[in-house]
Motif scaffolding. Sequence first.
Motif, mmCIF file in Angstrom:
data_model
loop_
_atom_site.group_PDB
_atom_site.id
_atom_site.type_symbol
_atom_site.label_atom_id
_atom_site.label_comp_id
_atom_site.label_asym_id
_atom_site.label_seq_id
_atom_site.Cartn_x
_atom_site.Cartn_y
_atom_site.Cartn_z
ATOM 1 N N PHE A 488 0.847 -1.189 0.000
ATOM 2 C CA PHE A 488 0.000 0.000 0.000
ATOM 3 C C PHE A 488 0.880 1.234 0.000
ATOM 4 C CE2 PHE A 488 0.171 -2.194 4.010
ATOM 5 C CZ PHE A 488 0.692 -1.255 4.893
ATOM 6 N N GLU A 489 0.277 2.366 -0.354
ATOM 7 C CA GLU A 489 1.072 3.576 -0.569
ATOM 8 C C GLU A 489 1.215 4.411 0.678
ATOM 9 O OE1 GLU A 489 2.835 4.202 -3.151
ATOM 10 O OE2 GLU A 489 2.082 2.348 -4.043
ATOM 11 N N GLY A 490 0.219 4.417 1.489
ATOM 12 C CA GLY A 490 0.279 5.286 2.650
ATOM 13 C C GLY A 490 -0.585 4.734 3.748
ATOM 14 N N ILE A 491 -0.461 5.292 4.900
ATOM 15 C CA ILE A 491 -1.181 4.757 6.042
ATOM 16 C C ILE A 491 -1.607 5.930 6.919
ATOM 17 C CG2 ILE A 491 0.977 4.438 7.313
ATOM 18 C CD1 ILE A 491 -0.227 1.792 8.292
ATOM 19 N N GLN A 492 -2.817 5.862 7.428
ATOM 20 C CA GLN A 492 -3.337 6.958 8.245
ATOM 21 C C GLN A 492 -4.137 6.423 9.404
ATOM 22 O OE1 GLN A 492 -5.541 9.640 5.556
ATOM 23 N NE2 GLN A 492 -3.964 11.088 6.191
ATOM 24 N N LYS A 493 -4.208 7.217 10.458
ATOM 25 C CA LYS A 493 -5.084 6.845 11.576
ATOM 26 C C LYS A 493 -6.524 6.910 11.105
ATOM 27 C CE LYS A 493 -2.852 7.682 15.939
ATOM 28 N NZ LYS A 493 -1.834 8.754 16.057
ATOM 29 N N LYS A 498 -11.835 -0.810 12.439
ATOM 30 C CA LYS A 498 -11.605 -1.592 13.642
ATOM 31 C C LYS A 498 -10.121 -1.605 14.004
ATOM 32 C CE LYS A 498 -14.187 -5.753 14.834
ATOM 33 N NZ LYS A 498 -14.496 -7.075 14.290
ATOM 34 N N SER A 499 -9.281 -1.671 12.978
ATOM 35 C CA SER A 499 -7.851 -1.778 13.218
ATOM 36 C C SER A 499 -7.244 -0.446 13.636
ATOM 37 C CB SER A 499 -7.156 -2.266 11.946
ATOM 38 O OG SER A 499 -7.410 -1.348 10.897
ATOM 39 N N GLY A 500 -8.010 0.646 13.478
ATOM 40 C CA GLY A 500 -7.483 1.950 13.848
ATOM 41 C C GLY A 500 -6.633 2.604 12.782
ATOM 42 N N VAL A 501 -6.476 1.940 11.640
ATOM 43 C CA VAL A 501 -5.705 2.537 10.551
ATOM 44 C C VAL A 501 -6.442 2.365 9.227
ATOM 45 C CG1 VAL A 501 -3.416 2.244 11.578
ATOM 46 C CG2 VAL A 501 -4.406 0.397 10.208
ATOM 47 N N ALA A 502 -6.162 3.285 8.295
ATOM 48 C CA ALA A 502 -6.678 3.142 6.935
ATOM 49 C C ALA A 502 -5.490 3.212 6.002
ATOM 50 C CB ALA A 502 -7.667 4.259 6.618
ATOM 51 N N VAL A 503 -5.447 2.344 5.001
ATOM 52 C CA VAL A 503 -4.318 2.343 4.076
ATOM 53 C C VAL A 503 -4.776 2.783 2.698
ATOM 54 C CG1 VAL A 503 -3.002 0.632 5.313
ATOM 55 C CG2 VAL A 503 -4.636 -0.112 3.588
ATOM 56 N N ALA A 520 1.986 -14.258 9.805
ATOM 57 C CA ALA A 520 1.459 -12.973 9.335
ATOM 58 C C ALA A 520 1.835 -11.866 10.322
ATOM 59 C CB ALA A 520 -0.051 -13.044 9.182
ATOM 60 N N ASP A 521 1.787 -10.625 9.843
ATOM 61 C CA ASP A 521 2.191 -9.498 10.680
ATOM 62 C C ASP A 521 1.140 -9.149 11.723
ATOM 63 O OD1 ASP A 521 4.797 -8.545 9.870
ATOM 64 O OD2 ASP A 521 3.890 -8.249 7.889
ATOM 65 N N SER A 522 1.549 -8.299 12.662
ATOM 66 C CA SER A 522 0.627 -7.892 13.723
ATOM 67 C C SER A 522 0.260 -6.430 13.554
ATOM 68 C CB SER A 522 1.266 -8.108 15.088
ATOM 69 O OG SER A 522 2.321 -7.182 15.223
ATOM 70 N N LEU A 523 -0.779 -6.045 14.251
ATOM 71 C CA LEU A 523 -1.239 -4.666 14.219
ATOM 72 C C LEU A 523 -0.146 -3.735 14.746
ATOM 73 C CD1 LEU A 523 -3.754 -3.233 13.336
ATOM 74 C CD2 LEU A 523 -4.682 -3.471 15.626
ATOM 75 N N ASP A 524 0.644 -4.243 15.701
ATOM 76 C CA ASP A 524 1.748 -3.445 16.233
ATOM 77 C C ASP A 524 2.692 -3.009 15.118
ATOM 78 O OD1 ASP A 524 0.864 -3.506 18.739
ATOM 79 O OD2 ASP A 524 2.212 -5.111 19.455
ATOM 80 N N ALA A 525 3.007 -3.943 14.244
ATOM 81 C CA ALA A 525 3.926 -3.636 13.155
ATOM 82 C C ALA A 525 3.364 -2.506 12.298
ATOM 83 C CB ALA A 525 4.150 -4.883 12.298
ATOM 84 N N ILE A 526 2.044 -2.533 12.113
ATOM 85 C CA ILE A 526 1.419 -1.501 11.286
ATOM 86 C C ILE A 526 1.447 -0.147 11.995
ATOM 87 C CG2 ILE A 526 -0.749 -0.776 10.241
ATOM 88 C CD1 ILE A 526 -1.313 -3.774 9.804
ATOM 89 N N HIS A 527 1.193 -0.185 13.311
ATOM 90 C CA HIS A 527 1.236 1.075 14.056
ATOM 91 C C HIS A 527 2.640 1.665 14.069
ATOM 92 C CE1 HIS A 527 -2.846 1.634 15.357
ATOM 93 N NE2 HIS A 527 -2.939 0.329 15.616
ATOM 94 N N GLN A 528 3.642 0.794 14.062
ATOM 95 C CA GLN A 528 5.014 1.296 13.980
ATOM 96 C C GLN A 528 5.249 1.998 12.644
ATOM 97 O OE1 GLN A 528 7.655 -1.990 14.832
ATOM 98 N NE2 GLN A 528 6.795 -2.168 16.901
#
Lengths: 534, 350
Positions: A488-493, A498-503, A520-528
């Motif tokens: 994905f190109e970008g990531i936003q709160k 549900k996950s707290g992020v939109a990509v 598979a990855d975790s939500l933590d990795a995405i928040h980082q």
Amino acid sequence: MKNFSDLYLALDQTNKTNEKVEAMVKYFKEATAADAAWAIYFLSGRKPRQIIPTAKLRMWAAEISEIPDWLFELSYDAVGDLGETIALLLPDTTATGSELPLAYWVENRTVPLRGLDESEQREAVAQAWNELDANERFIWNKLVTGSFRVGVSQLLVVRALAQVSGIEKEIIAHRLMGSWSPNADFYLNLLEASSKDADLSRPYPFHLAHQLDFPLEDLGDIRDWQAEWKWDGIRAQLIRRSGESFLWSRGEDLVSERFPEITTASFTLPDGTVLDGEILPWKDDEVMAFAQLQRRIGRKTVGKKLLEEVPVVLLCYDLLEFGCEDFRQRELRERRAKLIEILDNLPEDVRKTLIYYPVVEAKNWQELSKIRDESRSRRVEGFMLKRLASPFRVGRPRGDWWKWKIDPLTIDAVMIYAQRGTGKRASLYTDYTFAVWNNGELVPFAKAYSGLTDKEIRRVDRFVRDNTLETFGPVRSVTPKLVFELGFEGIQKSTRHKSGVAVRFPRILRWRDDKKIEDADSLDAIHQMLEAEN
Amino acid sequence: MRLIKPTKRGLYVEPGDFYIDPWLPVERAVLTHAHADHTYRGSKNYLVSKEGERLFRTRLYNEGNIETISYGKSKTINGVKVSLHPAGHVLGSAQVRVEYKGEVWVASGDYKLTFDPTCAQFEPVKCHAFITEATFGLPIYRWTKPEILFEEVNDWWRGNVEKGKATVIFAYSLGKAQRIMKSVDASIGKIFTHGAVERLTRDYRETGVEFPPTKYVGEVSDKKEFAGSLVIAPPSAQDTPWTRRFGAQSTGFASGWMRIRGARRRRAVDRGIILSDHADWDELLTAINATEAEQIWVTHGSIDILVRYLKSIGKDARPLETKFVGDAPESEMAKDEEENQQRINADDAN
């Protein structure tokens, strides 16, 4: 109508571009000017507004086919296309194809339906279905519902017309841009040898670029190249001719009214000027997130509040016309110098809306690569590399201009839901929802539906059908088993997810059948990632 | 009484203690036809139609005790009277009729009513309960008359001959491939076959079905021979290096799913040939009516839809859940592809 439906079939039945062009050439040679004009109109993706509401067509088709409504709807689910579903369900006719011309069918049998009352409409529709064979019904249904599409690019249509008329592709492409009425005069003018084109509003075809797919060093000496940041907005052309202004988006939409600040600013441009650039949301000398621009897209008129919250600029790249003269064959360095001169001479307040951005200077490719790492923090997609000696070409030629985008962010995620696709992918499970781990649970995080080969799609489709846990309408939940790498190109709160992020632009990069769901990855990795981004 | 019940091994006839098309090994199996998803290896005793014997023996690798019976003749197994009746699906395909204490059930297997020159025509069998397939159980599926369809195929082939191109048709290697080679106008050009097709066609020929001459692609040394010819290959051969040898070619895919434009386009062939060995919507309804059955059990395909429709016209219809997954159009193709892939690999090894 028969010739046009034959053309449609020929185009639909091959995936070879030469055969498509050949089929169009054959059609244009035989067609009357009025028919040809309508054919170009439809082939180039233009369509009249919907003439009859689809709900009515569905109802009448079910009645005439003598099947219950629910069965009609399930048939539609399986086909994924309303016009085709109707054509497949209607009783067979003895009709073998209408010899009446396309223009007649459009102008006399289709457009006038709009003015009729419902019972007259029903009768006219039933009569049309009766006179047409199965393929023609399909095509006519698409015309009536304003959903006609065919798998040819504008470029191929242009190629065919150039072949028929002997006129250069560029001229044809130019004449086909903007707004025009499909009639015999238009077609005759289109193929007219003289190049005196009167239509003021007409933009030039855009010069597009491919992603760089070889080592940077192969481009040669960096001094022959110009590097620009690749902005993420709406590519556009601003035209100022004979005291009028037109702002065109790359999708060939006239968007002057949607971006009034740009249109107003253009009043100060010298007459006979055409600029190529990008519409960007811009505040305090800085580009805003694309999501902000999305708030303005799709609105015909913009309220005062939104204008203040999300002001836009045209960030100019190139000069295509100056002093009513076509500048496209001049070298980029000359065009750019002139562009800057023009912009610098505009009144100060206008210079806030019609802006340019310095090119990126680097001594060598290595240094440029380093600078590219700033892309994400600058909210750009990487670089555009343009040869300084390049003309402004038509279409997406290789060689002079290259996109050099940064690699997407990636995440390994687990497929948990699947939904059937539409159109080309109707009846296959092609739209998936992916989840990542959070405290031992899989939480949905993105939807994606592209990036797999047809063969892979069939395998996933089979997996979905064999591993369904539950169905909710068109959606199936499946045993979590398959892992995919998503880009994905970008990531936003986001508070809506549900996950707290939109990509942004999520897509499947590849199927990781070498990975288990535990990998598979975790939500933590995405928040980082999110933190690193902002 | 439910004379035929679904179990985890397949359809089971309890009083007779035998299975119909079991997918796990059993003591005694009755088979409807020789497609891989109906004819599984590993059982001890098989009862099959006389007409399909060679195909069954090929599919079963000649393992197990294979007993044959002609259409219409009956045999009693543990007090249950069993007979086979033409299903019109492929050579030797049969509906299984079982009768016990005056109750008659018929399991259709796969069937079609359309004329097919390579096998016996479907015969309706009167029964109390009829188990029907529903692969194409939607009214959007209506087949073109074969004579019109093959005239279109012939025209296309002739056009390709003029352009010096080979005509390559992908079709299931058992049934559809043979139907095509027997139905086209063989005076247009030569017919070549993929190994998987050629082998099964041999079984057809040995059973007494006549075909125009065909030649196995692997035996052709001069590639120029392919220009203007018709090549018949299984779907899995599409987009493989195997097809390169034909040079300039126009490709077609023969399947009932080709009725839908999206499926045609996904296949990425030049022609979608709407040809199926299953019943279309109208044929399903005709066949069901002709059985005069009081109870209709629907399996395989658009189960829920056909059940709902039959109920709406006043029939006692119910879903019969089997291993076959419902509404799985293109997965079916995937299955055929996997099977044929093994065969291609075997061919390549040769």
